[in-house]
Design an enzyme around this catalytic site. Structure first.
Site, PDB file in Angstrom:
ATOM      1  N   GLU A 170      49.680  -3.679 -38.539  1.00  0.00           N
ATOM      2  CA  GLU A 170      49.104  -3.182 -37.237  1.00  0.00           C
ATOM      3  C   GLU A 170      50.109  -2.254 -36.560  1.00  0.00           C
ATOM      4  O   GLU A 170      49.716  -1.369 -35.941  1.00  0.00           O
ATOM      5  CB  GLU A 170      48.624  -4.297 -36.228  1.00  0.00           C
ATOM      6  N   ARG A 203      49.328   1.590 -35.601  1.00  0.00           N
ATOM      7  CA  ARG A 203      49.036   1.840 -34.205  1.00  0.00           C
ATOM      8  C   ARG A 203      50.143   2.437 -33.494  1.00  0.00           C
ATOM      9  O   ARG A 203      50.060   3.361 -32.768  1.00  0.00           O
ATOM     10  CB  ARG A 203      48.545   0.542 -33.397  1.00  0.00           C
ATOM     11  N   THR A 218      44.863   5.613 -40.658  1.00  0.00           N
ATOM     12  CA  THR A 218      43.659   4.927 -40.495  1.00  0.00           C
ATOM     13  C   THR A 218      43.357   4.313 -38.823  1.00  0.00           C
ATOM     14  O   THR A 218      42.298   3.774 -38.575  1.00  0.00           O
ATOM     15  CB  THR A 218      43.910   3.505 -41.206  1.00  0.00           C
TER      16      THR A 218
HETATM   17  C1  DMJ Z   1      41.515  -0.134 -36.695  1.00  0.00           C
HETATM   18  O1  DMJ Z   1      42.481  -0.802 -36.253  1.00  0.00           O
HETATM   19  C2  DMJ Z   1      42.055   0.662 -37.935  1.00  0.00           C
HETATM   20  O2  DMJ Z   1      40.870   1.435 -38.341  1.00  0.00           O
HETATM   21  C3  DMJ Z   1      42.222  -0.426 -39.191  1.00  0.00           C
HETATM   22  O3  DMJ Z   1      42.140   0.294 -40.433  1.00  0.00           O
HETATM   23  C4  DMJ Z   1      40.826  -1.279 -39.203  1.00  0.00           C
HETATM   24  N1  DMJ Z   1      40.168  -1.390 -37.996  1.00  0.00           N
HETATM   25  C5  DMJ Z   1      40.395  -1.063 -36.752  1.00  0.00           C
HETATM   26  C6  DMJ Z   1      39.245  -0.774 -35.899  1.00  0.00           C
HETATM   27  O4  DMJ Z   1      38.147  -1.324 -36.515  1.00  0.00           O
END
Ligand code: DMJ
Length: 640
Positions: A266, A270, A618
């Site tokens: 995460e 992020r 992602t």
């Molecule tokens: C996000 O933090 C990212 O897309 C992650 O890959 C998985 N899903 C959450 C949001 O749903």
């Protein structure tokens, strides 16, 4: 002459020490070695006694204050002549006396608390297995080495930013589309302004309680996850004052030297992803510096017997561990397999190959492993290097691993053929074993559990529609097929939204007999502002320009506005099948990073962040394609 043996028990008298001039030639004034030893022993015993007595004296402050001259040592700001000595040796206290007392009390409490903490830590250590303690010691050692290295480190090398295009613009010509884009921007303002007012510095916002919120993925400290996650969305929307506000907080308050255990995955997607994207878009060095600082803190997570990182790492101690719920102490495929994009960029920007090597090591290890039916199980034990439970999914636990194989290839300007091959092999196995058509003609992606296909699709798996479309070009002569497959997944996921009372999709939905694209269990009926379905609409829109994707995206935006908007921001809902839903009171940081960004892009022209120049991580943070031939990267040993 040999010294006489000391025989105190035999009653033989030890000759007296003669420190004066020698009276007899055989009794010399110098002390014999054994006598010196005794003297030393007595002396040290005496010192120990005095020292001990000093510490065991009752707390003098409760009776009277002796001027032991300690104040200046313990309380450096108390000046010596503030309390003059009276003839009896007591302090004549000045007007500052209560303040001194308070200060002393504060210090004493601090010492007491430190002792208690040390005791607790020792107790905790004793509970651990030998192996764990050994791993911790190793981590500590590595940390020291790392710290030394960091101190010796030269400043980051000036790396030219790859030629960037499409960081502004995208103004739609059509009035209706322009109005829709403006509305999305207004929603972003509402989410940001409320976070600014009620949750600033906290990781997330509770829009109903109007206060900060955090979950264990961000650890115990306030790291402003929403600020970091939202920056690039603010930037592309032209919300520059808000962007600068966030930048100021990051510069002044974002601190990674905290005793806090965070999720490596995460924090990577992020924070590192968010900071890198903000750096590339704005060119502000501070974002690059913070990204590198944080990445260094994540590196100890890779100190496992296999090099497969732990799921969590303590940013201060560097100690890592896995989630208690993960099969047999395993690390998770979607977590350790979703580091590649950010880590390659880190090596590019720092000229330090360490990041690149870590992710390539993971790739090599995965390549060597047997895959049941060609599928990657979601669990891998970082100690043994063996798979855990045979569970494969394109939704949670597996999803972004496949996404990053494709994006590694795209980000390398399509030169990382190895990644492309791994992606193609994996997708072929997934299509063969997991992708099915329902009786009603909906294509869905099920989950493989111990040799059995579960006909259940998670909201998270809906991102795959976009992934198939993005990977169509460059596939093994099946571009049309994959674009079509992407469109079918988009349709299924739209159905999962359309078959609810709120027109918002549930967390997961079943395909079982008469049930199609509907959640059955109460625990699966929630919507937490997730982006995956809208993400897929956007990719499909970019590749087909079929107006249905804008229409579906607008339906979702209106539903979010109607059911999730509250005065203090946006909240998830607990049941999408109930027309009067209860709120979960969380404004997820990915709502600002992803959901609103994909909506904004859906109503923008293709010239904003064009896909041949940018690859979205992602968490929807855009990172530039590293065109090897056109940048100094080709000469950068870090990525060769
Ligand atoms: C996000 O933090 C990212 O897309 C992650 O890959 C998985 N899903 C959450 C949001 O749903």
């Amino acid at each position: 002459m040999t010294a006489p043996a000391l025989l105190p028990l035999s009653g033989r008298r030890i000759p007296p020490l003669n420190l004066g001039p020698p009276s007899f030639p055989h009794h010399r004034a110098t002390l014999r070695l054994s006598e010196k030893f005794i003297l030393l022993l007595i002396l040290s015993a005496f010192i120990t006694l005095c020292f001990g007595a000093f510490f065991f004296l009752p707390d003098s402050s409760k009776h009277k204050r002796f001027d032991l001259g300690l104040e200046d040592v313990l309380i450096p700001h108390v000046h010596a002549n503030k309390g003059a000595k009276d003839p009896g040796g007591f302090l004549i206290h000045g007007p500052d006396e209560p303040r001194h007392r308070e200060e002393e009390e504060r210090l004493r409490n601090k010492i007491r608390a430190d002792h208690e903490k040390a005791l607790e830590e020792a107790k905790e250590k004793l509970k651990k297995s030998r192996e764990e303690i050994r791993a911790e010691i190793q981590t500590e050692k590595n940390k020291v080495v790392q710290d030394i290295k960091m101190k010796e480190k030269k400043p980051l090398p000036p790396v030219p930013i790859p030629k960037l295009s499409g960081i502004n613009g995208g103004d739609p010509e059509d009035n209706d589309i322009r109005m829709k884009r403006e509305k999305i921007k207004e929603m972003m303002k509402h989410a940001w302004d409320n976070y600014r007012t009620y949750g600033w510095g906290h990781n997330e916002l509770r829009p109903i309680a109007k206060k900060g919120h955090s979950t264990n993925i961000f650890g115990s400290s306030q790291m402003g996850a929403t600020i970091v996650d939202a920056l690039d969305t603010l930037y592309i929307m032209g919300l520059h004052d808000e962007f600068r506000d966030g930048q100021k907080w990051i510069k002044e308050s974002l601190d990674f030297s905290v005793n806090s255990e965070v999720s490596v995955f995460e924090v990577n997607i992020r924070f590192i992803g968010g900071l890198l994207a903000a750096y590339y878009l704005s060119g502000e060095e501070i974002f690059k510096i913070k990204a590198v600082q944080l990445a260094e803190k994540l590196l100890p997570a890779f100190n496992t017997p296999t090099g497969i990182p732990w799921a969590m790492v303590n940013l201060k101690s560097g100690v890592g561990r896995n989630w208690g719920w993960a099969s047999a102490g395993s690390s998770i495929l979607a977590e350790f397999g979703t580091l590649h994009m950010e880590f390659v960029h880190l090596s590019y920007l720092t000229g330090d190959p360490v990041y690149y090597k870590k992710v390539m090591h993971i790739r090599k290890l995965l390549q060597k492993m047997d895959r049941p039916n060609g599928l990657y199980p979601n669990y891998l034990n970082p100690r043994t290097g063996r798979w855990g439970q045979y569970h494969t999914s394109v939704g949670g636990l597996g999803d972004s691993f496949y996404e990053y194989l494709l994006k590694a290839w795209l980000m390398s300007d399509k030169t990382d053929i190895e990644a492309r091959n791994m992606y193609d092999d994996a997708i072929e196995a997934i299509e063969k074993h997991l992708i099915k058509k329902s009786r009603g003609g909906l294509t869905f992606i099920g989950e493989w559990k111990n040799g059995h296909l579960e006909k259940k699709m998670g909201h998270l798996a809906c991102f795959a529609g976009g992934m198939f479309a993005l990977g169509a070009d460059g596939s093994r002569n099946k571009a049309g097929h994959y674009l079509e497959l992407g469109a079918e997944i988009a349709r299924t996921c739209h159905e999962s939204y359309d078959r609810t009372a709120l027109k918002l999709g549930p967390e997961s939905f079943k395909f079982d007999g008469a049930v199609e694209a509907v959640a059955v269990r109460q625990a699966e009926k929630y919507y937490i502002l997730r982006p995956e379905v809208i993400e897929t609409y956007w990719y499909l829109w970019r590749f087909t320009h079929d107006p249905r994707y804008r229409q579906w995206g607008w339906e979702a935006a209106l539903a979010i506005e109607k059911y999730c908007r509250v005065s203090g921001g946006f909240s998830g809902v607990k049941d999408v099948y109930s027309s009067t839903p209860a709120h979960d009171d969380v404004q997820q940081s990915f709502f600002l990073a992803e959901t609103l960004k994909y909506l904004y892009l859906l109503f923008s022209g293709d010239d904003l962040l064009p896909l041949d120049h940018w690859v979205f991580n992602t968490e929807a943070h855009p990172l530039p394609v590293l065109h090897l031939a056109n940048t100094t990267l080709s000469g950068n040993p870090a990525v060769r």
